[in-house]
Design an enzyme around this catalytic site. Structure first.
Site, PDB file in Angstrom:
ATOM      1  N   LYS A   1       0.842  -1.197   0.000  1.00  0.00           N
ATOM      2  CA  LYS A   1       0.000   0.000   0.000  1.00  0.00           C
ATOM      3  C   LYS A   1       0.881   1.253   0.000  1.00  0.00           C
ATOM      4  O   LYS A   1       0.706   2.159  -0.809  1.00  0.00           O
ATOM      5  CB  LYS A   1      -0.883  -0.012   1.259  1.00  0.00           C
ATOM      6  CG  LYS A   1      -1.855   1.132   1.352  1.00  0.00           C
ATOM      7  CD  LYS A   1      -2.439   1.293   2.758  1.00  0.00           C
ATOM      8  CE  LYS A   1      -3.118   0.036   3.249  1.00  0.00           C
ATOM      9  NZ  LYS A   1      -3.945   0.293   4.460  1.00  0.00           N
TER      10      LYS A   1
ATOM     11  N   LYS B   1       3.188  -2.328  11.187  1.00  0.00           N
ATOM     12  CA  LYS B   1       1.894  -2.242  11.883  1.00  0.00           C
ATOM     13  C   LYS B   1       2.128  -2.637  13.323  1.00  0.00           C
ATOM     14  O   LYS B   1       3.073  -3.361  13.641  1.00  0.00           O
ATOM     15  CB  LYS B   1       0.898  -3.211  11.249  1.00  0.00           C
ATOM     16  CG  LYS B   1      -0.531  -2.790  11.423  1.00  0.00           C
ATOM     17  CD  LYS B   1      -0.906  -1.726  10.422  1.00  0.00           C
ATOM     18  CE  LYS B   1      -2.310  -1.224  10.622  1.00  0.00           C
ATOM     19  NZ  LYS B   1      -2.773  -0.469   9.449  1.00  0.00           N
TER      20      LYS B   1
ATOM     21  N   GLY C   1      -2.804   5.917  13.652  1.00  0.00           N
ATOM     22  CA  GLY C   1      -3.976   5.215  14.178  1.00  0.00           C
ATOM     23  C   GLY C   1      -4.424   4.066  13.289  1.00  0.00           C
ATOM     24  O   GLY C   1      -3.952   3.888  12.179  1.00  0.00           O
ATOM     25  N   ASP C   2      -5.341   3.281  13.816  1.00  0.00           N
ATOM     26  CA  ASP C   2      -6.076   2.247  13.077  1.00  0.00           C
ATOM     27  C   ASP C   2      -7.318   2.005  13.953  1.00  0.00           C
ATOM     28  O   ASP C   2      -7.677   2.887  14.751  1.00  0.00           O
ATOM     29  CB  ASP C   2      -5.204   0.987  12.900  1.00  0.00           C
ATOM     30  CG  ASP C   2      -5.756   0.032  11.830  1.00  0.00           C
ATOM     31  OD1 ASP C   2      -5.541   0.271  10.636  1.00  0.00           O
ATOM     32  OD2 ASP C   2      -6.438  -0.956  12.196  1.00  0.00           O
TER      33      ASP C   2
ATOM     34  N   THR D   1      -8.785   8.597   4.883  1.00  0.00           N
ATOM     35  CA  THR D   1      -8.989   7.225   4.404  1.00  0.00           C
ATOM     36  C   THR D   1     -10.344   7.114   3.709  1.00  0.00           C
ATOM     37  O   THR D   1     -10.452   6.584   2.595  1.00  0.00           O
ATOM     38  CB  THR D   1      -8.866   6.213   5.558  1.00  0.00           C
ATOM     39  OG1 THR D   1      -7.672   6.516   6.288  1.00  0.00           O
ATOM     40  CG2 THR D   1      -8.802   4.802   5.052  1.00  0.00           C
TER      41      THR D   1
ATOM     42  N   ASN E   1     -14.141   5.967  11.863  1.00  0.00           N
ATOM     43  CA  ASN E   1     -13.549   7.086  11.142  1.00  0.00           C
ATOM     44  C   ASN E   1     -13.573   6.908   9.621  1.00  0.00           C
ATOM     45  O   ASN E   1     -13.913   7.835   8.880  1.00  0.00           O
ATOM     46  CB  ASN E   1     -12.106   7.217  11.635  1.00  0.00           C
ATOM     47  CG  ASN E   1     -11.485   8.475  11.171  1.00  0.00           C
ATOM     48  OD1 ASN E   1     -12.059   9.543  11.357  1.00  0.00           O
ATOM     49  ND2 ASN E   1     -10.356   8.366  10.525  1.00  0.00           N
TER      50      ASN E   1
HETATM   51  N1  GLU Z   1      -3.957   2.447   9.671  1.00  0.00           N
HETATM   52  C1  GLU Z   1      -4.002   3.132   8.391  1.00  0.00           C
HETATM   53  C2  GLU Z   1      -3.808   2.144   7.268  1.00  0.00           C
HETATM   54  O1  GLU Z   1      -4.284   1.029   7.372  1.00  0.00           O
HETATM   55  C3  GLU Z   1      -3.095   4.348   8.345  1.00  0.00           C
HETATM   56  C4  GLU Z   1      -1.654   4.121   8.650  1.00  0.00           C
HETATM   57  C5  GLU Z   1      -0.825   5.405   8.768  1.00  0.00           C
HETATM   58  O2  GLU Z   1      -1.349   6.494   8.556  1.00  0.00           O
HETATM   59  O3  GLU Z   1       0.365   5.265   9.047  1.00  0.00           O
HETATM   60  O4  GLU Z   1      -3.236   2.407   6.235  1.00  0.00           O
END
Ligand code: GLU
Length: 448
Positions: A117, A129, A168-169, A213, A244
């Site tokens: 990604k 992660k 975040g996630d 997102t 979110n």
């Molecule tokens: N958790 C988000 C993702 O799945 C954002 C990760 C980030 O901004 O570092 O891409």
């Protein structure tokens, strides 16, 4: 199951053997490997240099104890994780997830996806992660703060703006990033803005990061629609989730002329034929941390469904924005029956492999999360850029940059899918384009 190219079977078997019991990680790896057959055929150097085998093994995995004290004075215990997967393109970058389902296999699947990604965004960020099996549901502010402080007390030594930059996630938003940053600053005695993204606007955050997102997913779908001379105008959209990602996907669909007729939480879903009332949803979810059942109680004309699947609601476009494996084969068949033409993943890996096959067979356009939800991390990279130059951009400028990035990811997916013999296949396009960018950087950096 689609067959894997022969050279890749042994790589997959090795991943399964070395990571026992980590079903989500195996699933994420397999999905990428299934796209890579034509790439290794064209580029034997990737196999010779063990690029794919090295990509499947995280550079570093950190697992740590997180003790904290609850409001009743009891000591609680959780487990913290950070999987620093790949740093060929830049510092490790990826979110933290606080949810009771978190274990090493979930963190690895998310970290693995994040590599491709992040590569697809074209920005200088590696993949990682992290998170914890901590459940923020029902916890007070003070408990969440003490948990975040304990988590950071261990993690800080592994972070840095040039080393590893979390965000975040699920379960980690602006409040948690604030507590984490506060503790990092206190321990290190450094105001190192670029060490975390998703910060508050008044202390180093970026405009549009909160919305990014969800907005990005809708920008991506807009490009998919444009490719067939269509638009959101008058389209019925179903968005799962109400966090979110979902909230800002709904906002952008409405701005673009579509109508979101259903959204959900982990207890059930709301059907609202007039279109979701976003002010009410935001007030309930962000203001009160309430449930979809509260929404329906306050919204005339809507109804609540406690069991069953949100994918039974007829729609033209489906945006799964909740969590992994939330849309299965039976759900995909319901979507096909009701005439849905586009599925785009706002969440990470929400569509099961069987569901992807059903959609592909029915010629429903499918955009994988690596491409469709890359707007969040891309805007994190924009936040890092602003922090590095001690600058802050306007909402309009930042949103325009995000829209450009999503447009070029879409373009990159289609051109790559074409070049590798699968025209129109966004899964192949995203996996191959992301892979090649990381693989070439790894080749250049030698055997590290
Ligand atoms: N958790 C988000 C993702 O799945 C954002 C990760 C980030 O901004 O570092 O891409």
């Amino acid at each position: 199951m689609p067959v894997l190219d022969e050279t890749l079977i042994s790589v997959f078997e090795e991943v399964v053997r070395r990571n026992p019991g980590e079903a989500e990680f195996h699933q994420a790896v397999r999905e990428v490997l299934e796209s890579l057959g034509p790439v290794v055929a064209k580029h034997p150097e990737y196999a010779d240099e063990a690029i794919i085998r090295r990509l499947c093994e995280p550079e570093r995995q950190i697992i740590f104890r997180v003790p904290w004290t609850d409001d009743a004075g009891q000591v609680q215990l959780n487990r913290g994780f950070r999987v620093e997967f790949n740093s060929a393109l830049g510092p490790y970058k990826g979110g933290l997830r606080f949810h009771p389902s978190v274990y090493l296999g979930i963190v690895k699947f998310l970290g693995f996806e994040q590599i491709f990604k992040n590569a697809l965004t074209g920005m200088p960020i590696g993949g990682a992660k992290g998170g914890s099996d901590f459940d923020p549901k029902g916890r007070s502010n003070g408990e969440v703060m003490r948990f975040c402080q304990s988590f950071m007390t261990e993690l800080y030594r592994h972070l840095g703006e040039y080393t590893d930059v979390p965000a975040g996630d699920i379960g980690v938003g602006g409040r948690e990033i604030g507590y984490l940053f506060g503790q990092y600053k206190r321990i290190t005695n450094r105001y190192e803005s670029g060490v975390l993204t998703g910060k508050g606007l008044s202390w180093g955050g970026s405009q549009v990061r909160t919305e990014a997102t969800g907005y990005g997913t809708v920008f991506f779908v807009d490009e998919m629609l444009r490719a067939t001379a269509e638009s959101f105008d008058g389209k019925r959209v179903v968005v799962s989730g109400s966090g979110n990602v979902a909230i800002y996907a709904i906002e952008k669909v409405h701005q673009r002329g579509g109508r979101v007729v259903a959204c959900s939480d982990s207890d059930g879903y709301a059907v609202d034929p007039e279109g979701i009332d976003l002010d009410l949803l935001k007030e309930i979810k962000n203001g009160r941390r309430g449930r979809m059942s509260d929404y329906v109680a306050q919204r005339p004309g809507s109804r609540y469904v406690a069991d069953g699947s949100i994918w039974e609601v007829p729609c033209d476009i489906a945006l799964p924005c909740a969590t992994q494996n939330e849309l299965n084969g039976a759900d995909a068949r319901s979507l096909v029956r009701s005439g849905c033409r586009i599925v785009a993943e706002g969440a990470n890996m929400p569509t099961t492999p069987e569901a992807i096959r059903v959609l592909r067979d029915a010629e429903v356009s499918f955009a994988p999360g690596k491409a469709a939800n890359a707007g969040g991390v891309a805007t994190s990279a924009l936040e890092m850029q602003q922090n590095a130059s001690r600058d802050s951009w306007t909402f309009e400028h930042t949103e325009a940059r995000l829209a450009d990035i999503m447009r070029s990811i879409h373009e990159r997916c289609l051109t790559t899918a074409d070049a590798y013999g699968s025209p129109g296949d966004y899964v192949v396009g995203a996996n191959v384009a992301g892979f090649i960018r990381v693989a070439d950087a790894m080749l250049a950096l030698g055997h590290v």
